[in-house]
Design a protein around this motif. Structure first.
Motif, PDB file in Angstrom:
ATOM      1  N   ASN A 148       0.814  -1.219   0.000  1.00 23.52           N
ATOM      2  CA  ASN A 148       0.000   0.000   0.000  1.00 23.52           C
ATOM      3  C   ASN A 148       0.844   1.264   0.000  1.00 23.52           C
ATOM      4  OD1 ASN A 148      -2.518  -1.250  -0.199  1.00 23.52           O
ATOM      5  ND2 ASN A 148      -2.611  -1.555   2.008  1.00 23.52           N
ATOM      6  N   GLU A 149       2.074   1.174  -0.540  1.00 23.20           N
ATOM      7  CA  GLU A 149       2.895   2.362  -0.698  1.00 23.20           C
ATOM      8  C   GLU A 149       2.449   3.143  -1.921  1.00 23.20           C
ATOM      9  OE1 GLU A 149       7.079   1.590  -0.494  1.00 23.20           O
ATOM     10  OE2 GLU A 149       6.894   0.635   1.471  1.00 23.20           O
ATOM     11  N   ARG A 150       1.850   2.439  -2.865  1.00 27.82           N
ATOM     12  CA  ARG A 150       1.229   3.050  -4.034  1.00 27.82           C
ATOM     13  C   ARG A 150      -0.124   2.394  -4.209  1.00 27.82           C
ATOM     14  NH1 ARG A 150       4.954   2.395  -9.085  1.00 27.82           N
ATOM     15  NH2 ARG A 150       3.122   3.294 -10.042  1.00 27.82           N
ATOM     16  N   GLY A 151      -1.091   3.189  -4.643  1.00 28.40           N
ATOM     17  CA  GLY A 151      -2.418   2.639  -4.877  1.00 28.40           C
ATOM     18  C   GLY A 151      -2.425   1.715  -6.074  1.00 28.40           C
ATOM     19  N   PHE A 152      -3.164   0.639  -5.975  1.00 30.29           N
ATOM     20  CA  PHE A 152      -3.316  -0.295  -7.083  1.00 30.29           C
ATOM     21  C   PHE A 152      -4.053   0.446  -8.191  1.00 30.29           C
ATOM     22  CE2 PHE A 152      -3.397  -4.502  -8.791  1.00 30.29           C
ATOM     23  CZ  PHE A 152      -2.615  -5.267  -7.943  1.00 30.29           C
ATOM     24  N   PRO A 153      -3.503   0.517  -9.395  1.00 25.91           N
ATOM     25  CA  PRO A 153      -4.168   1.254 -10.480  1.00 25.91           C
ATOM     26  C   PRO A 153      -5.532   0.640 -10.817  1.00 25.91           C
ATOM     27  CG  PRO A 153      -1.916   0.655 -11.098  1.00 25.91           C
ATOM     28  CD  PRO A 153      -2.231  -0.061  -9.818  1.00 25.91           C
ATOM     29  N   ASN A 154      -6.530   1.486 -10.933  1.00 20.83           N
ATOM     30  CA  ASN A 154      -7.881   0.997 -11.230  1.00 20.83           C
ATOM     31  C   ASN A 154      -7.954   0.229 -12.541  1.00 20.83           C
ATOM     32  OD1 ASN A 154      -9.034   1.959  -8.879  1.00 20.83           O
ATOM     33  ND2 ASN A 154      -9.531   3.944  -9.765  1.00 20.83           N
TER      34      ASN A 154
END
Length: 145
Positions: A39-45
């Motif tokens: 969760n350091e970067r949001g999972f791309p939609n």
């Protein structure tokens, strides 16, 4: 969004899959997947439907992952966790084989490679495969430069 953490749990607990394999299946860098899972970067939609299709994730599990609900909340108490995990893994493996079937049909070398690997003891097979995986990683990295 909690999807990355939920996906990591699903990948490890249900698919028994290493992060590198998952990243390669998704055609993304392993470091990117690592960032998503922590969760350091949001999972791309735009990657979410690809994840669902690639790993053949059942709708109830996928919804729980998107909503950040504990995966255990979707588990049917009448079906044991090992049985459910086995079912999910079998669905993924069937999907994996279908996606890569043409590669096996077209490549006598790959079939020979798998046949040779199957003749080894488990320990020797692990050494053999990890050595070849390291070599392929170097080739892959070099080809991008």
């Amino acid at each position: 969004m909690h999807f990355g953490k939920q996906f990591k749990e699903y990948r490890e607990e249900y698919l028994r899959m290493k992060q590198l394999e998952a990243a390669l299946e998704l055609n993304i860098e392993p470091a990117a997947l690592s960032n998503y899972e922590r969760n350091e970067r949001g999972f791309p939609n735009d990657l979410l439907p690809i994840v669902k299709e690639t790993f053949d994730i059942p709708n109830d599990y996928f919804l729980a992952m998107v909503l950040g609900d504990p995966l255990k909340s979707v588990r049917n108490p009448e079906v044991s966790q090992p049985i459910k995990a086995l079912e999910v893994k079998e669905r993924y493996m069937d999907s994996f084989i279908d996606r890569h079937r043409q590669l096996f049909e077209d490549s006598a070398e790959l079939r020979e490679f798998v046949t040779l690997a199957s003749t080894l003891t488990e320990k020797d097979r692990r050494i053999f495969l990890n050595s070849n995986k390291s070599l392929l990683t170097l080739i892959h990295k070099h080809s991008r430069e």
